[in-house]
Design an enzyme around this catalytic site. Structure first.
Site, mmCIF file in Angstrom:
data_model
loop_
_atom_site.group_PDB
_atom_site.id
_atom_site.type_symbol
_atom_site.label_atom_id
_atom_site.label_comp_id
_atom_site.label_asym_id
_atom_site.label_seq_id
_atom_site.Cartn_x
_atom_site.Cartn_y
_atom_site.Cartn_z
ATOM 1 N N ARG A 264 0.859 -1.181 0.000
ATOM 2 C CA ARG A 264 0.000 0.000 0.000
ATOM 3 C C ARG A 264 0.894 1.229 0.000
ATOM 4 O O ARG A 264 1.917 1.257 0.686
ATOM 5 C CB ARG A 264 -0.884 0.039 1.259
ATOM 6 C CG ARG A 264 -2.066 -0.903 1.231
ATOM 7 C CD ARG A 264 -3.127 -0.431 0.232
ATOM 8 N NE ARG A 264 -4.287 -1.302 0.176
ATOM 9 C CZ ARG A 264 -4.438 -2.335 -0.642
ATOM 10 N NH1 ARG A 264 -3.488 -2.645 -1.502
ATOM 11 N NH2 ARG A 264 -5.543 -3.062 -0.625
ATOM 12 N N GLU A 293 -3.650 7.601 -4.594
ATOM 13 C CA GLU A 293 -4.031 7.089 -5.920
ATOM 14 C C GLU A 293 -5.305 7.758 -6.408
ATOM 15 O O GLU A 293 -6.207 7.982 -5.609
ATOM 16 C CB GLU A 293 -4.227 5.572 -5.832
ATOM 17 C CG GLU A 293 -2.912 4.863 -5.556
ATOM 18 C CD GLU A 293 -3.076 3.374 -5.302
ATOM 19 O OE1 GLU A 293 -4.159 2.813 -5.584
ATOM 20 O OE2 GLU A 293 -2.124 2.782 -4.797
ATOM 21 N N HIS A 311 -1.298 0.463 -9.883
ATOM 22 C CA HIS A 311 -1.973 -0.448 -8.930
ATOM 23 C C HIS A 311 -2.682 -1.589 -9.674
ATOM 24 O O HIS A 311 -3.910 -1.691 -9.655
ATOM 25 C CB HIS A 311 -2.975 0.319 -8.050
ATOM 26 C CG HIS A 311 -3.331 -0.459 -6.809
ATOM 27 N ND1 HIS A 311 -3.689 0.128 -5.625
ATOM 28 C CD2 HIS A 311 -3.389 -1.798 -6.562
ATOM 29 C CE1 HIS A 311 -3.947 -0.799 -4.717
ATOM 30 N NE2 HIS A 311 -3.778 -1.993 -5.271
HETATM 31 O O1 LIG Z 1 -4.648 -4.185 -3.847
HETATM 32 C C1 LIG Z 1 -5.176 -5.233 -3.943
HETATM 33 C C2 LIG Z 1 -5.587 -6.058 -2.822
HETATM 34 O O2 LIG Z 1 -5.521 -5.598 -1.672
HETATM 35 O O3 LIG Z 1 -6.005 -7.193 -3.064
#
Ligand SMILES: O=CC(=O)O
Length: 329
Positions: A264, A293, A311
Site C-alpha cells: 500500500r 491514488e 496499482h
Molecule cells: O490491492 C489489492 C488487494 O488488496 O487485493
C-alpha cells in the site's frame, strides 16, 4: 435448498463494461459467469451511483433497503465510493450483515465501525499471493536492471545508437532481498526470488516457523534496513505501519538500495523516497501503489529510475474469478 432472501450488491457500478475492457480475448465471460453464479443464492443489485455523494444518497433514499451483503471490488469500488469510513458505514442499509471485500488489504474499511454496527467483514488474502508476488518480481528486475530507462529511451526516440542507455543495471543473482512483511505474498515472493539467485532476509512482528520461512533468515527491522540490496514492502497498511519507511529508515539503508512497493502506498513516505532518490541513497524503485491514488508524486513520475505501475498487482482474470469463489476469512 437455495434461499432467495439473500440480496447481494456490488459497488461495481458497471461490472460488465469494466470486465470487458480489462480482458481483450473474451475470457471475461468466465469471470462474469462466476459473478452471475451468485444469482443462484442472491438477487444481484448494482448501485447506480458513480461517486461517493451519489452512493450516500442512494443509501439514504432507502433504495438499497433489504440488502444483506455488499461485495466490493478493490480497488475499483474505492474509486467510486471512497473509503468505507464511519460516515459511509452509518449510511448503509440497516439490513446489511456482511461486507465481502474482494481484496487482500482492507485498510479502506473501518472494521471497528462495522463491528459496532454488527456487520462482519471478510477479505481475500491468499488468492492474490501469486499475482502480487509476480508483480513484485517484475518490479525488482525492472528496478535493478534499469529497464524503465530503456523503455523510455525507445519511446522518446533517444535510442539512436546500438549502445544501450546508461547507467548499467545490476543482476539479481547474489543480491540480498529484504522482505518487510512475510505473509502470504512475502512467502510467495521469497520462493520466486530463489529462482533468480537472491538471498532472502525478512522482518515480521512474529518470526515464522521453519516451514513457512523456507530458508529465509529472520532479522530485526534495523538489520533488514542495513542489509537489504533490494527492500520489498509486503505488509498491510494500518496505524502502526503508516510511513514505516521514511527519512530515518532510508538513512539506515545501504547507499544504492532498490525499493519495491506492491503493498500500500501509505507504508512508504513518498516525499522521503523522492529525496532519497535525488540524493542517490536509493538507486531505483519499482512501485505499484501510491499514497494518493491515482495521483503520483511528480518527483516519482519524472524520475526515469522509477518503474511505475498503476496499482495492477492483482489485476488478472484468474484472481478475479478466485475472489468470487474462494473467500478466505
Ligand atoms: O490491492 C489489492 C488487494 O488488496 O487485493
Amino acid at each position: 435448498m437455495v434461499e432467495r432472501h439473500l440480496i447481494s450488491i456490488s459497488t461495481l457500478v458497471s461490472l460488465n463494461d469494466s470486465f470487458k475492457s480489462s480482458t481483450p480475448n473474451g475470457s471475461f465471460f468466465s469471470t462474469l459467469e462466476t459473478w452471475e453464479k451468485l444469482s443462484d443464492i442472491a438477487d444481484l443489485i448494482k448501485p447506480q451511483a458513480a461517486n461517493r455523494e451519489q452512493f450516500l444518497s442512494e443509501c439514504k433514499s432507502r433504495k438499497l433497503d433489504g440488502v444483506v451483503v455488499i461485495c466490493d471490488r478493490a480497488p475499483a469500488s474505492m474509486a467510486t465510493t471512497g473509503p468505507f469510513d464511519e460516515e459511509l458505514i452509518q449510511a448503509l442499509p440497516k439490513t446489511l450483515k456482511f461486507i465481502c471485500h474482494n481484496g487482500a488489504g482492507y485498510d479502506s474499511i473501518d472494521v471497528a465501525a462495522c463491528t459496532a454496527r454488527g456487520i462482519l467483514v471478510s477479505n481475500c488474502p491468499a488468492v492474490v499471493d501469486d499475482a502480487t508476488a509476480d508483480t513484485a518480481i517484475f518490479l525488482i528486475l525492472a528496478a535493478l536492471r534499469g529497464f524503465n530507462n530503456g523503455i523510455l529511451a525507445i519511446r522518446n526516440g533517444t535510442w539512436k545508437s546500438k549502445v544501450p542507455p546508461d547507467p548499467l543495471g545490476h543482476d539479481p543473482q547474489g543480491k540480498t532481498l529484504g522482505i518487510l512483511g512475510m505473509g502470504g505474498v512475502g512467502c510467495n515472493l521469497k520462493r520466486k526470488a530463489d529462482v533468480f539467485g537472491m538471498k532472502t532476509i525478512y522482518h515480521n512482528r512474529t518470526r515464522l516457523d521453519d516451514e513457512h520461512a523456507a530458508g529465509a533468515e529472520y532479522v530485526t527491522f534495523d538489520e533488514l534496513l542495513a542489509r537489504s540490496d533490494v527492500l520489498s514492502l509486503n505488509l498491510p497498511l494500518n496505524a502502526q505501519t503508516r510511513n514505516i519507511i521514511s527519512t530515518a529508515e532510508f538513512s539506515k539503508m545501504k547507499t544504492g538500495v532498490v525499493i519495491v512497493n506492491t503493498a500500500r502506498g501509505g507504508v512508504l513516505d513518498e516525499n522521503a523516497l523522492v529525496k532519497a532518490l535525488e540524493e542517490g541513497k536509493v538507486w531505483s524503485a519499482g512501485l505499484d501503489v501510491y499514497q494518493q491514488e491515482p495521483n503520483i508524486h511528480p518527483g516519482l513520475v519524472s524520475n526515469p529510475h522509477v518503474c511505475l505501475l498503476p496499482h495492477m498487482g492483482t489485476s488478472t482474470v484468474e484472481v478475479r474469478q478466485r475472489r468470487f469463489c474462494e473467500r478466505q476469512n
